[in-house]
Scaffold this motif. Structure first.
Motif, PDB file in Angstrom:
ATOM      1  N   VAL A   1     -33.477  56.527  19.140  1.00 32.41           N
ATOM      2  CA  VAL A   1     -33.408  55.115  19.523  1.00 32.41           C
ATOM      3  C   VAL A   1     -34.652  54.726  20.319  1.00 32.41           C
ATOM      4  O   VAL A   1     -35.262  53.670  20.083  1.00 32.41           O
ATOM      5  N   LEU A   2     -35.031  55.575  21.281  1.00 34.72           N
ATOM      6  CA  LEU A   2     -36.228  55.282  22.075  1.00 34.72           C
ATOM      7  C   LEU A   2     -37.483  55.276  21.209  1.00 34.72           C
ATOM      8  O   LEU A   2     -38.377  54.437  21.395  1.00 34.72           O
ATOM      9  N   TRP A   3     -37.569  56.198  20.257  1.00 35.14           N
ATOM     10  CA  TRP A   3     -38.729  56.225  19.360  1.00 35.14           C
ATOM     11  C   TRP A   3     -38.777  54.972  18.501  1.00 35.14           C
ATOM     12  O   TRP A   3     -39.859  54.421  18.267  1.00 35.14           O
ATOM     13  N   MET A   4     -37.619  54.516  18.024  1.00 38.07           N
ATOM     14  CA  MET A   4     -37.570  53.297  17.212  1.00 38.07           C
ATOM     15  C   MET A   4     -38.051  52.092  18.025  1.00 38.07           C
ATOM     16  O   MET A   4     -38.854  51.281  17.537  1.00 38.07           O
ATOM     17  N   ILE A   5     -37.574  51.970  19.260  1.00 36.64           N
ATOM     18  CA  ILE A   5     -37.944  50.811  20.079  1.00 36.64           C
ATOM     19  C   ILE A   5     -39.423  50.830  20.433  1.00 36.64           C
ATOM     20  O   ILE A   5     -40.129  49.823  20.325  1.00 36.64           O
ATOM     21  N   THR A   6     -39.939  51.984  20.848  1.00 33.21           N
ATOM     22  CA  THR A   6     -41.354  52.061  21.227  1.00 33.21           C
ATOM     23  C   THR A   6     -42.268  51.877  20.014  1.00 33.21           C
ATOM     24  O   THR A   6     -43.323  51.233  20.119  1.00 33.21           O
ATOM     25  N   SER A   7     -41.877  52.415  18.866  1.00 32.36           N
ATOM     26  CA  SER A   7     -42.710  52.278  17.672  1.00 32.36           C
ATOM     27  C   SER A   7     -42.713  50.861  17.129  1.00 32.36           C
ATOM     28  O   SER A   7     -43.649  50.479  16.423  1.00 32.36           O
ATOM     29  N   SER A   8     -41.680  50.089  17.432  1.00 28.77           N
ATOM     30  CA  SER A   8     -41.629  48.718  16.929  1.00 28.77           C
ATOM     31  C   SER A   8     -42.668  47.827  17.598  1.00 28.77           C
ATOM     32  O   SER A   8     -42.973  46.748  17.086  1.00 28.77           O
ATOM     33  N   PHE A   9     -43.226  48.257  18.737  1.00 27.70           N
ATOM     34  CA  PHE A   9     -44.252  47.479  19.434  1.00 27.70           C
ATOM     35  C   PHE A   9     -45.669  47.950  19.112  1.00 27.70           C
ATOM     36  O   PHE A   9     -46.620  47.466  19.714  1.00 27.70           O
ATOM     37  N   LYS A  10     -45.818  48.860  18.172  1.00 31.14           N
ATOM     38  CA  LYS A  10     -47.126  49.426  17.882  1.00 31.14           C
ATOM     39  C   LYS A  10     -47.669  48.892  16.561  1.00 31.14           C
ATOM     40  O   LYS A  10     -46.921  48.491  15.672  1.00 31.14           O
ATOM     41  N   THR A  11     -48.975  48.909  16.457  1.00 29.34           N
ATOM     42  CA  THR A  11     -49.631  48.596  15.190  1.00 29.34           C
ATOM     43  C   THR A  11     -49.906  49.895  14.431  1.00 29.34           C
ATOM     44  O   THR A  11     -49.777  50.990  14.983  1.00 29.34           O
TER      45      THR A  11
ATOM     46  N   ASN B   1     -45.234  42.244  15.412  1.00 27.63           N
ATOM     47  CA  ASN B   1     -44.288  42.820  14.451  1.00 27.63           C
ATOM     48  C   ASN B   1     -42.995  42.023  14.403  1.00 27.63           C
ATOM     49  O   ASN B   1     -42.442  41.772  13.320  1.00 27.63           O
ATOM     50  N   PHE B   2     -42.517  41.604  15.566  1.00 30.51           N
ATOM     51  CA  PHE B   2     -41.271  40.840  15.616  1.00 30.51           C
ATOM     52  C   PHE B   2     -41.467  39.429  15.066  1.00 30.51           C
ATOM     53  O   PHE B   2     -40.544  38.860  14.473  1.00 30.51           O
ATOM     54  N   VAL B   3     -42.668  38.877  15.245  1.00 29.08           N
ATOM     55  CA  VAL B   3     -42.951  37.568  14.661  1.00 29.08           C
ATOM     56  C   VAL B   3     -42.922  37.645  13.142  1.00 29.08           C
ATOM     57  O   VAL B   3     -42.358  36.770  12.458  1.00 29.08           O
ATOM     58  N   ASP B   4     -43.499  38.700  12.580  1.00 27.73           N
ATOM     59  CA  ASP B   4     -43.511  38.871  11.134  1.00 27.73           C
ATOM     60  C   ASP B   4     -42.100  39.075  10.585  1.00 27.73           C
ATOM     61  O   ASP B   4     -41.808  38.673   9.456  1.00 27.73           O
ATOM     62  N   VAL B   5     -41.240  39.717  11.371  1.00 30.69           N
ATOM     63  CA  VAL B   5     -39.863  39.933  10.911  1.00 30.69           C
ATOM     64  C   VAL B   5     -39.166  38.606  10.652  1.00 30.69           C
ATOM     65  O   VAL B   5     -38.444  38.433   9.657  1.00 30.69           O
TER      66      VAL B   5
ATOM     67  N   HIS C   1     -42.346  45.909   2.790  1.00 29.03           N
ATOM     68  CA  HIS C   1     -43.319  46.569   3.664  1.00 29.03           C
ATOM     69  C   HIS C   1     -43.037  48.077   3.679  1.00 29.03           C
ATOM     70  O   HIS C   1     -42.761  48.656   4.726  1.00 29.03           O
ATOM     71  N   ALA C   2     -43.095  48.666   2.504  1.00 27.50           N
ATOM     72  CA  ALA C   2     -42.731  50.075   2.396  1.00 27.50           C
ATOM     73  C   ALA C   2     -43.641  50.968   3.216  1.00 27.50           C
ATOM     74  O   ALA C   2     -43.200  51.970   3.795  1.00 27.50           O
ATOM     75  N   SER C   3     -44.922  50.625   3.294  1.00 21.93           N
ATOM     76  CA  SER C   3     -45.870  51.462   4.032  1.00 21.93           C
ATOM     77  C   SER C   3     -46.044  51.047   5.483  1.00 21.93           C
ATOM     78  O   SER C   3     -46.627  51.796   6.273  1.00 21.93           O
ATOM     79  N   ASN C   4     -45.580  49.862   5.824  1.00 22.12           N
ATOM     80  CA  ASN C   4     -45.717  49.372   7.197  1.00 22.12           C
ATOM     81  C   ASN C   4     -44.416  49.631   7.966  1.00 22.12           C
ATOM     82  O   ASN C   4     -43.574  48.749   8.129  1.00 22.12           O
ATOM     83  N   TRP C   5     -44.274  50.846   8.431  1.00 24.54           N
ATOM     84  CA  TRP C   5     -43.033  51.216   9.104  1.00 24.54           C
ATOM     85  C   TRP C   5     -42.885  50.527  10.455  1.00 24.54           C
ATOM     86  O   TRP C   5     -41.771  50.450  10.985  1.00 24.54           O
ATOM     87  N   ASN C   6     -43.961  50.046  11.034  1.00 24.45           N
ATOM     88  CA  ASN C   6     -43.818  49.333  12.304  1.00 24.45           C
ATOM     89  C   ASN C   6     -43.043  48.033  12.120  1.00 24.45           C
ATOM     90  O   ASN C   6     -42.262  47.631  12.982  1.00 24.45           O
ATOM     91  N   TYR C   7     -43.206  47.369  10.983  1.00 19.98           N
ATOM     92  CA  TYR C   7     -42.427  46.160  10.697  1.00 19.98           C
ATOM     93  C   TYR C   7     -40.947  46.499  10.470  1.00 19.98           C
ATOM     94  O   TYR C   7     -40.056  45.801  10.945  1.00 19.98           O
ATOM     95  N   VAL C   8     -40.727  47.562   9.720  1.00 19.55           N
ATOM     96  CA  VAL C   8     -39.340  47.973   9.445  1.00 19.55           C
ATOM     97  C   VAL C   8     -38.633  48.378  10.731  1.00 19.55           C
ATOM     98  O   VAL C   8     -37.462  48.030  10.958  1.00 19.55           O
ATOM     99  N   LEU C   9     -39.326  49.094  11.599  1.00 17.88           N
ATOM    100  CA  LEU C   9     -38.724  49.509  12.871  1.00 17.88           C
ATOM    101  C   LEU C   9     -38.493  48.314  13.787  1.00 17.88           C
ATOM    102  O   LEU C   9     -37.529  48.297  14.562  1.00 17.88           O
ATOM    103  N   ALA C  10     -39.350  47.309  13.707  1.00 21.58           N
ATOM    104  CA  ALA C  10     -39.119  46.099  14.487  1.00 21.58           C
ATOM    105  C   ALA C  10     -37.854  45.386  14.008  1.00 21.58           C
ATOM    106  O   ALA C  10     -37.052  44.909  14.831  1.00 21.58           O
ATOM    107  N   ALA C  11     -37.651  45.312  12.693  1.00 22.82           N
ATOM    108  CA  ALA C  11     -36.429  44.701  12.162  1.00 22.82           C
ATOM    109  C   ALA C  11     -35.203  45.510  12.559  1.00 22.82           C
ATOM    110  O   ALA C  11     -34.161  44.945  12.931  1.00 22.82           O
ATOM    111  N   ALA C  12     -35.308  46.824  12.505  1.00 22.01           N
ATOM    112  CA  ALA C  12     -34.185  47.672  12.908  1.00 22.01           C
ATOM    113  C   ALA C  12     -33.882  47.524  14.397  1.00 22.01           C
ATOM    114  O   ALA C  12     -32.709  47.554  14.807  1.00 22.01           O
ATOM    115  N   THR C  13     -34.911  47.355  15.207  1.00 19.92           N
ATOM    116  CA  THR C  13     -34.702  47.162  16.646  1.00 19.92           C
ATOM    117  C   THR C  13     -33.976  45.854  16.928  1.00 19.92           C
ATOM    118  O   THR C  13     -33.061  45.792  17.760  1.00 19.92           O
ATOM    119  N   VAL C  14     -34.384  44.789  16.248  1.00 20.71           N
ATOM    120  CA  VAL C  14     -33.707  43.496  16.421  1.00 20.71           C
ATOM    121  C   VAL C  14     -32.237  43.604  16.046  1.00 20.71           C
ATOM    122  O   VAL C  14     -31.366  43.036  16.715  1.00 20.71           O
TER     123      VAL C  14
END
Length: 287
Positions: free
Chosen positions: A42-52, A70-74, A248-261
């Motif tokens: 969970v912590l890895w998902m949240i921290t990775s969602s803020f990274k490029t 990332n959250f704006v793009d979501v 966004h199959a290769s952009n996991w930061n976007y996917v993790l941002a959506a999962a965090t939301v």
């Protein structure tokens, strides 16, 4: 030290506190390790969602930066707010209706005496042995014949029944003192008033725990919404994350941002009602 001083007054040797302390210390360490292992994803998902993403420029690796884009793009690439609303509406409706019907059924199975009561309860309880994939196709055929596909009713009605809720509430009601209900009946209350004015207010801890369970189960539902809906306006948040990950199959930061939301409301709900969950487990054992 003599033998007499090592013996208690009843002639039995006194137990040392060290083995008990060692056992508690070992359990504490084990609990800490398991907690860290559970919280790390969970912590890895949240921290990775803020990274490029890491980029390579002129053969040099440019490290990631902290960003909120990332959250704006979501919310701009897909109608994610609509997905959140659909999940909230379906989960809240199922939770409220299920708690009402399950509590009434559980009270009848726990307190009312009628022919076939135990048979009905065993039939309901036996449905816990049936997994969801087994009934997925028959349920789809029934919902299609009723004309409920691609509708909120098709998402809500099949999810209302849950044998676990009836079972847990029945066990809770069996532990309630009968004297309170008998006193109300002597004062002229019927079964409905006893249930509504006495039993239901006393059931708040277990109802709060079940509300969390039901809401989480429906919020995380994926298979049935995928089968029952094809309209994007009815897509729930889990389907939204799936479609977002496809784009966004290769952009996991976007996917993790959506999962965090999608995960943050559930984490807040769990921490808000964790005491009720523990109390329901303590007070709803097998009778």
């Amino acid at each position: 030290m003599t033998t007499d001083t090592r013996l208690a007054t009843n002639g039995r040797p006194r137990r040392s506190g060290r083995p008990l302390f060692s056992a508690r210390f070992g359990l504490t360490v084990l609990a800490i390790v398991v907690s860290l292992a559970s919280a790390f994803p969970v912590l890895w998902m949240i921290t990775s969602s803020f990274k490029t993403r890491d980029t390579v420029t002129d053969g040099k690796l440019i490290p990631t930066d902290v960003t909120f884009s990332n959250f704006v793009d979501v919310f701009t690439d897909v109608p994610f707010a609509r997905y959140l609303w659909n999940s909230f509406f379906v989960s809240a409706t199922v939770t409220l209706v299920a708690l009402l019907f399950h509590s009434m059924a559980a009270y009848a199975l726990a307190r009312l005496r009628f022919p076939g009561r135990e048979t009905i309860f065993m039939a309901i309880f036996s449905t816990l042995l049936i997994t969801a994939p087994v009934v997925l196709i028959p349920l789809f055929l029934v919902v299609r014949e009723l004309g409920l596909l691609n509708s909120y009713a098709g998402l809500i009605v099949p999810a209302i029944f849950n044998a676990f809720g009836i079972f847990l509430l029945r066990q809770f009601y069996l532990g309630l003192p009968r004297e309170i209900e008998e006193a109300a009946i002597v004062d002229g209350c019927g079964y409905w008033r006893v249930y509504w004015n006495i039993v239901l207010p006393m059931s708040r801890p277990v109802l709060a725990a079940l509300a969390v369970f039901f809401f989480l189960a429906n919020w995380n539902s994926f298979a049935w919404p995928l089968v029952a809906t094809t309209d994007e306006d009815l897509a729930v948040v889990q389907l939204g994350i799936s479609s977002f990950s496809t784009q966004h199959a290769s952009n996991w930061n976007y996917v993790l941002a959506a999962a965090t939301v999608a995960a943050l409301p559930m984490l807040a709900l769990f921490f808000a009602f964790q005491r009720q969950i523990v109390e329901s487990i303590k007070t709803s054992g097998l009778k």
